[in-house]
Design a protein around this motif. Structure first.
Motif, short mmCIF file in Angstrom:
data_model
loop_
_atom_site.label_atom_id
_atom_site.label_comp_id
_atom_site.label_asym_id
_atom_site.label_seq_id
_atom_site.Cartn_x
_atom_site.Cartn_y
_atom_site.Cartn_z
N GLU A 8 0.87 -1.18 0.00
CA GLU A 8 0.00 0.00 0.00
C GLU A 8 0.90 1.23 0.00
O GLU A 8 2.11 1.14 0.29
N LEU A 9 0.33 2.37 -0.28
CA LEU A 9 1.08 3.61 -0.41
C LEU A 9 2.02 3.84 0.77
O LEU A 9 3.21 4.11 0.59
N GLU A 10 1.52 3.69 1.98
CA GLU A 10 2.33 3.98 3.17
C GLU A 10 3.47 2.97 3.38
O GLU A 10 4.40 3.25 4.13
N ILE A 16 9.11 6.62 -4.11
CA ILE A 16 8.04 6.00 -4.89
C ILE A 16 6.69 6.54 -4.43
O ILE A 16 5.80 6.76 -5.25
N GLN A 17 6.54 6.78 -3.13
CA GLN A 17 5.30 7.37 -2.61
C GLN A 17 4.99 8.70 -3.30
O GLN A 17 3.85 8.97 -3.65
N LYS A 18 6.03 9.51 -3.47
CA LYS A 18 5.84 10.82 -4.12
C LYS A 18 5.27 10.63 -5.54
O LYS A 18 4.32 11.30 -5.93
N LEU A 24 -2.01 9.16 -8.29
CA LEU A 24 -3.32 9.16 -7.63
C LEU A 24 -4.09 10.46 -7.88
O LEU A 24 -5.30 10.44 -8.08
N GLU A 25 -3.38 11.59 -7.88
CA GLU A 25 -4.01 12.88 -8.16
C GLU A 25 -4.58 12.92 -9.57
O GLU A 25 -5.64 13.48 -9.81
N LYS A 26 -3.85 12.34 -10.53
CA LYS A 26 -4.26 12.38 -11.93
C LYS A 26 -5.33 11.34 -12.26
O LYS A 26 -6.25 11.62 -13.02
N PHE A 34 2.34 -1.02 -10.87
CA PHE A 34 3.04 0.00 -10.09
C PHE A 34 3.31 -0.52 -8.69
O PHE A 34 4.43 -0.43 -8.18
N LYS A 35 2.28 -1.09 -8.07
CA LYS A 35 2.43 -1.61 -6.70
C LYS A 35 3.45 -2.75 -6.65
O LYS A 35 4.26 -2.82 -5.72
#
Length: 176
Positions: A8-10, A16-18, A24-26, A34-35
């Motif tokens: 997960e992101l965290e 990579i989180q950045k 995620l914004e797009k 990706f994960k």
């Protein structure tokens, strides 16, 4: 559902989180590939560099040829996730729905030059388990069609990249 738990992101490396937050914004979601790649920072950035270098930058081959290679190799490797992803990328890079569908029907259905069809056939053979059967004469045939050594090298590198990414997707059950 993937065969393994994807991070997960965290749980991802801060670098990579950045990048994940930008995606995620797009788009509102992170793809399974990706994960999966986020498991290892070094492998993530190596793969990301391949994508940027081979597929997203303007190079010696047109985007349509590069995406045709992506679609054909992914289809040959029975990687539906990669086919779906590259149908969307092909559209983003200017291919029409008709061009994409022609490609997925097979090389003989593509409305392009005979030279490009031969290059695509060569790439499929290069991506196959029988690539060891490629001869100097096979390579000379493509060169004699007007492709440069550099263009053929690029095309085969793209085909090889899709063997790599299709293998990751298939082995870890992405898109299933």
């Amino acid at each position: 559902m993937p065969y393994i738990k994807l991070p997960e992101l965290e749980e991802m490396d801060p670098e990579i989180q950045k990048l994940a937050r930008e995606i995620l914004e797009k788009t509102g979601k992170l793809g399974d590939i990706f994960k999966l790649l986020a498991i290892r920072k070094d492998i993530y950035f190596m793969t990301d560099n391949c994508v940027k270098t081979l597929l997203l930058r303007e190079t010696e081959l047109p985007y349509s040829t590069k995406e045709r290679i992506a679609l054909l190799v992914s289809q040959a490797n029975n990687c539906p996730m990669c086919v779906d992803v590259h149908k969307n990328i092909a559209k983003m890079l200017g291919m029409s729905e008709e061009q994409i569908e022609e490609t997925l029907k097979g090389i003989d259905h593509i409305n392009t030059t005979e030279e490009e069809k031969e290059l695509l056939r060569f790439c499929l053979k290069a991506a196959s388990k029988e690539n060891y059967k490629i001869t100097k004469e096979d390579l000379d045939k493509i060169l004699n069609l007007g492709y440069t050594t550099s263009q053929i090298f690029e095309a085969v590198t793209i085909a090889a990249y899709f063997n790599y990414i299709n293998t990751l997707s298939n082995v870890f059950g992405l898109g299933k």
